[in-house]
Design an enzyme around this catalytic site. Structure first.
Site, PDB file in Angstrom:
ATOM      1  N   VAL A 104     -16.900   0.346 -15.081  1.00  0.00           N
ATOM      2  CA  VAL A 104     -16.242  -0.475 -16.087  1.00  0.00           C
ATOM      3  C   VAL A 104     -16.885  -0.151 -17.425  1.00  0.00           C
ATOM      4  O   VAL A 104     -18.114  -0.105 -17.535  1.00  0.00           O
ATOM      5  CB  VAL A 104     -16.389  -1.978 -15.780  1.00  0.00           C
ATOM      6  CG1 VAL A 104     -15.692  -2.812 -16.850  1.00  0.00           C
ATOM      7  CG2 VAL A 104     -15.815  -2.301 -14.403  1.00  0.00           C
ATOM      8  N   CYS A 105     -16.062   0.085 -18.435  1.00  0.00           N
ATOM      9  CA  CYS A 105     -16.557   0.311 -19.791  1.00  0.00           C
ATOM     10  C   CYS A 105     -17.561   1.475 -19.791  1.00  0.00           C
ATOM     11  O   CYS A 105     -17.305   2.530 -19.224  1.00  0.00           O
ATOM     12  CB  CYS A 105     -17.151  -0.987 -20.317  1.00  0.00           C
ATOM     13  SG  CYS A 105     -17.382  -1.058 -22.104  1.00  0.00           S
ATOM     14  N   THR A 106     -18.722   1.276 -20.418  1.00  0.00           N
ATOM     15  CA  THR A 106     -19.697   2.368 -20.531  1.00  0.00           C
ATOM     16  C   THR A 106     -20.473   2.605 -19.241  1.00  0.00           C
ATOM     17  O   THR A 106     -21.400   3.431 -19.218  1.00  0.00           O
ATOM     18  CB  THR A 106     -20.679   2.107 -21.684  1.00  0.00           C
ATOM     19  OG1 THR A 106     -21.270   0.814 -21.530  1.00  0.00           O
ATOM     20  CG2 THR A 106     -19.960   2.183 -23.022  1.00  0.00           C
ATOM     21  N   THR A 124     -13.587   5.651 -20.832  1.00  0.00           N
ATOM     22  CA  THR A 124     -14.580   4.615 -21.084  1.00  0.00           C
ATOM     23  C   THR A 124     -14.129   3.845 -22.312  1.00  0.00           C
ATOM     24  O   THR A 124     -13.031   4.086 -22.826  1.00  0.00           O
ATOM     25  CB  THR A 124     -15.991   5.223 -21.271  1.00  0.00           C
ATOM     26  OG1 THR A 124     -16.958   4.170 -21.351  1.00  0.00           O
ATOM     27  CG2 THR A 124     -16.084   6.067 -22.529  1.00  0.00           C
ATOM     28  N   ALA A 157     -11.703   1.308 -19.209  1.00  0.00           N
ATOM     29  CA  ALA A 157     -12.051   1.282 -20.627  1.00  0.00           C
ATOM     30  C   ALA A 157     -12.884   0.044 -20.945  1.00  0.00           C
ATOM     31  O   ALA A 157     -13.787  -0.305 -20.203  1.00  0.00           O
ATOM     32  CB  ALA A 157     -10.784   1.345 -21.465  1.00  0.00           C
TER      33      ALA A 157
END
Length: 319
Positions: A104-106, A124, A157
């Site tokens: 998830v995300c970074t 990301t 993202a």
């Protein structure tokens, strides 16, 4: 149905919503279909971690004591900005054992540091796509979608997109009805396809500095069915077509044609999701002219024809 262990990795500086968003989705699915998921959280040494917002999370166990999971989920957050050799080594050793690898995300940066994204397409948070591509050239970084699935590896993202990805995984495991129940309980719509852009056209593009160009941006948004050729838009801005195209790209970061394409497909998507209008009517209202032109645009941008898009992403109550 075999129970799936979902292991969420915790570390100092983790983004709390990256953890709790997907966790609530899987927990909701477990309530809907008991025995489906066993959810565990684990940190490097088993000690509590402090999230980027100051919230303290207490893991169930140390990572070295955690069982090999079916789904290994790595969240993001400020803690991913500096490499953690111990966590990288653990992910390199244990990541390949998971049936499903998720970030998830970074959190994608953590996976990339462990070599788990090499040769794969991934995404990301929009603000870190350039860094991911620069630091890990073996990863094919796509900055646009809210999530990307490449084989058994899935990356999402920014923070809330982790919920969208988790819902997609639940739908894969338990079917659409179960995912819809969870989505309704969380008061979110199960209708965001993974290749939906992280931003709307208006957010993805910068706002032009000069007033005539800003007015043109607004005009495009409000009149997607109008004549939106460069020549017509340039006349509205009182500029030559060449000057207009160059200035628009310089100030918004995108070409007039690409901006128009995004506005039109967003307009058509909203009509498919929120109205019962036919495809032919929507194609005219969105500036495509014909259903075939809209179909080609949808397949290219979203990977689905308009009818399939409506079937999948229109709320059930509206069908």
């Amino acid at each position: 149905m075999a129970q799936r262990t979902v292991l969420l990795v915790l570390f100092d500086g983790v983004q709390s919503l990256d953890v709790t968003g997907p966790l609530e989705v899987f927990a909701g699915a477990e309530k809907h279909t008991p025995g489906t998921y066993r959810i565990r959280t684990a940190a490097m040494n088993g000690a509590p971690v402090r999230t980027s917002s100051g919230l303290t999370l207490v893991p169930d166990e140390a990572l070295d004591d955690a069982p090999d999971p079916h789904t290994l989920l790595v969240p993001g957050g400020q803690g991913t900005r500096s490499p953690d050799r111990r966590l990288t080594d653990w992910l390199r050793d244990h990541g390949p054992r998971a049936r499903r690898l998720v970030s998830v995300c970074t959190g994608a940066i953590r996976l990339a540091e462990a070599g788990l994204l090499d040769g794969r397409r991934a995404t990301t948070h929009w603000a870190y796509c350039d860094r991911l591509a620069r630091d890990h050239p073996a990863v094919e970084v796509d900055p646009d979608p809210i999530y990307v699935r490449d084989g058994h590896v899935s990356t999402s993202a920014g923070v809330t997109s982790g919920i969208d990805l988790a819902l997609a995984l639940v739908e894969e495991d338990l079917g659409r009805d179960a995912a819809l129940v969870v989505a309704r309980h969380l008061v979110v719509f199960l209708r965001r396809p993974g290749n939906q852009a992280q931003f709307s056209a208006q957010l993805a593009a910068q706002t032009a500095q000069r007033e005539p160009l800003r007015e043109v941006q607004q005009w495009i948004t409000e009149h997607p069915a109008a004549d939106l050729t460069v020549e017509s838009l340039a006349e509205r801005a009182s500029l030559s077509p060449r000057h207009f195209a160059r200035a628009f790209r310089a100030e918004t970061g995108t070409t007039p044609g690409r901006y128009v394409d995004r506005v039109r497909i967003e307009h058509a998507r909203r009509l498919l999701e929120d109205t019962s209008a036919g495809v032919e009517e929507i194609s005219r209202a969105s500036g495509y002219g014909t259903p075939e032109a809209m179909r080609r645009a949808f397949v290219k941008a979203l990977g689905a024809a308009p009818a399939e898009y409506r079937r999948r992403f229109r709320p059930a109550a509206a069908l």
